[in-house]
Design an enzyme around this catalytic site. Structure first.
Site, short mmCIF file in Angstrom:
data_model
loop_
_atom_site.label_atom_id
_atom_site.label_comp_id
_atom_site.label_asym_id
_atom_site.label_seq_id
_atom_site.Cartn_x
_atom_site.Cartn_y
_atom_site.Cartn_z
N HIS A 103 -14.43 -7.41 4.41
CA HIS A 103 -13.84 -8.70 4.88
C HIS A 103 -14.63 -9.72 4.67
CE1 HIS A 103 -9.59 -7.03 5.85
NE2 HIS A 103 -10.23 -6.18 6.20
N GLU B 196 -5.37 -10.00 -0.02
CA GLU B 196 -5.80 -8.68 -0.11
C GLU B 196 -6.55 -8.10 -1.24
OE1 GLU B 196 -3.86 -5.48 1.80
OE2 GLU B 196 -2.81 -6.79 3.30
N ARG B 197 -7.32 -7.46 -1.42
CA ARG B 197 -8.06 -6.73 -2.14
C ARG B 197 -7.12 -5.90 -2.75
NH1 ARG B 197 -12.80 -2.45 -1.21
NH2 ARG B 197 -11.42 -1.65 0.66
N ASN C 12 -11.47 -8.19 0.77
CA ASN C 12 -10.26 -9.01 1.31
C ASN C 12 -10.71 -10.35 1.80
OD1 ASN C 12 -8.08 -6.34 1.19
ND2 ASN C 12 -9.95 -5.63 2.36
N THR D 269 -6.33 -4.94 9.29
CA THR D 269 -7.81 -5.05 9.29
C THR D 269 -8.21 -6.25 9.29
OG1 THR D 269 -7.80 -4.55 6.88
CG2 THR D 269 -8.29 -2.57 8.55
N GLY D 270 -7.63 -7.29 8.39
CA GLY D 270 -7.93 -8.85 8.49
C GLY D 270 -8.05 -9.26 9.68
N CYS E 176 -6.31 0.69 6.61
CA CYS E 176 -5.32 -0.18 6.62
C CYS E 176 -4.59 0.03 8.00
CB CYS E 176 -4.13 0.61 5.48
SG CYS E 176 -2.96 -0.52 5.28
N GLY E 177 -4.70 -1.33 8.69
CA GLY E 177 -4.32 -1.24 10.03
C GLY E 177 -2.88 -1.06 10.50
N CYS F 48 -1.84 -8.68 7.67
CA CYS F 48 -3.29 -7.47 7.33
C CYS F 48 -3.84 -7.11 8.61
CB CYS F 48 -4.07 -8.28 6.42
SG CYS F 48 -5.40 -7.17 5.78
N GLN G 202 0.88 -1.47 0.07
CA GLN G 202 -0.03 -0.09 -0.16
C GLN G 202 0.86 1.35 -0.14
OE1 GLN G 202 -1.15 -2.52 2.23
NE2 GLN G 202 -2.79 -3.06 1.06
#
Ligand SMILES: N[C@H](CCC[C@H](N)C(=O)O)C(=O)O
Length: 267
Positions: free
Chosen positions: A154, A202-203, A185, A213-214, A77-78, A211, A47
């Site tokens: 997700h 990831e998308r 994702n 947020t995942g 994006c965590g 990831c 990213q």
């Protein structure tokens, strides 16, 4: 063309190019993002992040723009949010597409209050109403997923052997399925004695080493199904994140950040 300084950082191997445009303007086209993110012709990253001055009316210390490797702009994006807090060098309130996120600098790790998870089909979004705790859909052996939004969509599959899933083949199929109007994702999770083992397609970026947020979305889905209780260790290929969530409350994510180098590039 002008020269711009950037930071190359990563969170458990999920890597970023970060520009600090709080003092000057920097606007990038999707094509420029793809060129900068290219691992052969550019700097290379999962990213690309642009730190910006906050909106005048808000209470945030800064704003954060997030682009995927494919040039698509997304809201959350965590891992990169942790890196931005580490760059700031103090606790910050960050304006993102997913809302205001509070980052707290700890000793060797950063904690982000990721806000409330999105559990309704239309917030994710899905193309039509469904029970997001158990979607009645499947792709080959991947069935009965959950869906959770962390400001980005997700889908989470719980499997007996995560390493056995051909995620490189199934990931893009699911990412682009019409059920997900904004793509998705794809998370493959295995519950174990030491927490959750997670792999993510990831998308807009493909397979990544981690990831954030995942990890948050997967922990929420697992707690909703009573497979685990928070706080839970989520083990990704690049390392481990600590995720905490109690139903009805915000999600907390804690993990390390690494500053690799700074550079200059003409854009
Ligand atoms: N690696 C990021 C997730 C980026 C999600 C992006 N692929 C999307 O399209 O939502 C993280 O640590 O949260």
């Amino acid at each position: 063309m002008a020269q711009h300084r950037f930071h190359k950082m990563h969170g458990l191997g999920n890597d970023f190019v970060i520009f600090d445009a709080r003092e000057h303007d920097l606007s990038l086209t999707a094509e420029q993002v793809r060129a900068l993110a290219d691992r052969h012709l550019g700097i290379g990253c999962d990213q690309l992040i642009v730190m910006r001055a906050p909106s005048a009316t808000g209470t945030a210390d800064m704003a954060m723009q997030i682009f995927n490797h494919d040039g698509s702009e997304v809201s959350a994006c965590g891992n990169a949010t942790r890196c931005v807090v580490a760059l700031a060098g103090h606790d910050v309130l960050i304006e993102t597409g997913a809302g205001l996120l509070r980052g707290t600098l700890g000793d060797g790790a950063v904690t982000i209050d990721m806000g409330l998870p999105g559990l309704e089909w239309d917030t994710l979004p899905l193309a039509y109403p469904m029970d997001t705790a158990h979607l009645p859909v499947g792709w080959e052996d991947l069935t009965d997923p959950a869906a959770v939004s962390m400001g980005n969509p997700h889908v989470i599959f719980f499997v007996a052997d995560g390493a056995a899933v051909d995620l490189e083949r199934l990931g893009p199929l699911i990412e682009h399925d019409p059920l997900f109007p904004e793509r998705v994702n794809v998370n493959v999770a295995q519950i174990a004695d030491d927490g959750i083992h997670l792999r993510v397609w990831e998308r807009g970026a493909g397979l990544t080493l981690a990831c954030g947020t995942g990890a948050c979305a997967t922990a929420v889905a697992a707690i909703r199904r009573k497979l685990v209780t928070g706080p839970v260790q989520v083990h990704l290929p690049g390392g481990t994140l600590t995720i905490d969530w109690q139903p009805g409350g915000p999600v907390s994510m804690t993990g390390p950040t690494t500053h690799v180098f700074t550079g200059e590039i003409d854009i």
